[in-house]
Enzyme design. Structure first.
Site, PDB file in Angstrom:
ATOM      1  N   ARG A 171       0.701  -1.241   0.011  1.00 52.52           N
ATOM      2  CA  ARG A 171      -0.058  -0.001   0.142  1.00 52.52           C
ATOM      3  C   ARG A 171       0.838   1.313  -0.209  1.00 52.52           C
ATOM      4  NH1 ARG A 171      -4.528   0.641   4.191  1.00 52.52           N
ATOM      5  NH2 ARG A 171      -2.924   0.036   5.778  1.00 52.52           N
ATOM      6  N   ARG A 204       2.743   3.794   4.949  1.00 55.35           N
ATOM      7  CA  ARG A 204       2.615   3.964   6.444  1.00 55.35           C
ATOM      8  C   ARG A 204       3.184   3.287   7.286  1.00 55.35           C
ATOM      9  NH1 ARG A 204      -4.113   3.139   6.596  1.00 55.35           N
ATOM     10  NH2 ARG A 204      -3.401   1.880   8.529  1.00 55.35           N
ATOM     11  N   ARG A 215      -1.621  -5.535  14.687  1.00 53.95           N
ATOM     12  CA  ARG A 215      -2.883  -4.965  14.219  1.00 53.95           C
ATOM     13  C   ARG A 215      -3.802  -6.213  13.954  1.00 53.95           C
ATOM     14  NH1 ARG A 215      -1.286  -1.668   9.368  1.00 53.95           N
ATOM     15  NH2 ARG A 215      -3.504  -1.448   8.658  1.00 53.95           N
TER      16      ARG A 215
END
Ligand code: AP5
Length: 264
Positions: A171, A204, A215
């Site tokens: 990403r 990120r 996460r």
């Protein structure tokens, strides 16, 4: 948040959707309140980190004219504030986020409650990343009941873990308008540059392998139980998140329309 520290405000060209209002707390006017045809859609998106909730929220925002409201975006914008402008609770929230842990419910709820006008908005909303714990889900339920605003549905995106990890590790996000890309799946036209606004693309901090593991564990422990919570309220719509973003969005809208027809 001051305009100076607000990445969307810094670039008025990007102030075209409800995300701008969400960033500025409820005292701000929504930059582009678009009236929905018929009843507004009020959706919650569920699913593991990286399943594609943000990508779908953007598409649903365009197609259903309901504002995309992401708590992750709020925290990332807050992390850009000067350290001296951050409250102790917000500094602690940033530390949780960097490690891939959930931010404490009280801090999350304070940020959402300040933006109650976005929840009341006549265009509707697509909540992305909130609620994420049973406590948050109960708080949202109470708020919506007291405002007499019903949720339309809760969409749960499902994908095998290996595909999720591949999506997360590739990403890239625009630092200005928050548009999301993937290095191989959805690359920008020019490497490292946002197609929409020319902003710089970055990876990120919480997309590093060690944070991804934390996460995923937080998701399993705290967020997955919301599937049963919303199922028992008759709101859950499960969607397979394989295929292109457009295919998944079409699948979502079709399932939502079918649900609405059945409910009528
Ligand atoms: P948040 O920003 O909400 O992160 P998340 O839930 O971990 O979700 P992601 O943004 O990582 O993934 P996504 O599902 O939106 O996927 P995306 O569309 O980007 O939260 C970050 C942190 O903030 C949390 O860890 C926590 O610390 C804190 N936080 C936020 N809200 C909180 C709350 N309520 N309570 C407590 N703490 C909170 O897609 C991923 C990638 O896949 C992209 O590269 C995309 O291009 C690609 N992709 C998408 N769809 C497809 C497709 N169909 N095919 C191929 N690639 C695709």
């Amino acid at each position: 948040m001051s305009a100076q520290n607000n990445p969307l405000k810094e670039n008025p060209a990007q102030n075209k959707n409800g995300r701008a209002g969400w960033f500025q707390t409820s005292s701000a006017d929504c930059a582009d309140v678009r009236k929905a045809n018929g009843s507004p859609w009020r959706l919650v998106l569920l699913g593991a980190p990286g399943v594609g909730k943000g990508t779908q929220a953007d598409l649903l925002d365009q197609r259903l004219h309901a504002c995309h409201l992401s708590t992750g975006d709020l925290f990332r914008a807050a992390s850009k504030q000067k350290e001296c402008d951050q409250s102790p609770a917000m500094k602690a929230a940033m530390d949780h986020m960097r490690r891939g842990e959930l931010v404490p419910d009280a801090t999350v709820w304070e940020m959402v409650r300040e933006r109650t006008d976005c929840i009341r908005c006549s265009s509707g909303f697509v909540l992305d990343g909130f609620p994420r714990t049973l406590g948050q889900a109960e708080s949202l339920k109470q708020l919506m009941e007291s405002e007499k605003i019903p949720l339309s549905a809760v969409v749960n995106y499902e994908l095998p873990l290996a595909e999720i990890v591949a999506r997360l590790s590739g990403r890239r996000t625009c630092e200005k308008c928050k548009a999301v890309y993937h290095v191989t799946g959805q690359p920008p036209k020019v490497e490292g540059v946002c197609d929409r606004c020319g902003g710089r693309l970055f990876q990120r901090e919480d997309d590093r392998p060690e944070s991804i593991t934390v996460r995923m564990a937080a998701y399993e422990r705290s967020t997955a139980p919301l599937i049963q919570f919303y199922k028992s309220l008759g709101l859950l719509v499960s969607i397979t998140a394989t295929g292109s973003p457009d295919e998944i969005c079409a699948r979502t809208i079709s399932a939502l329309e079918t649900r609405t027809k059945i409910a009528v």
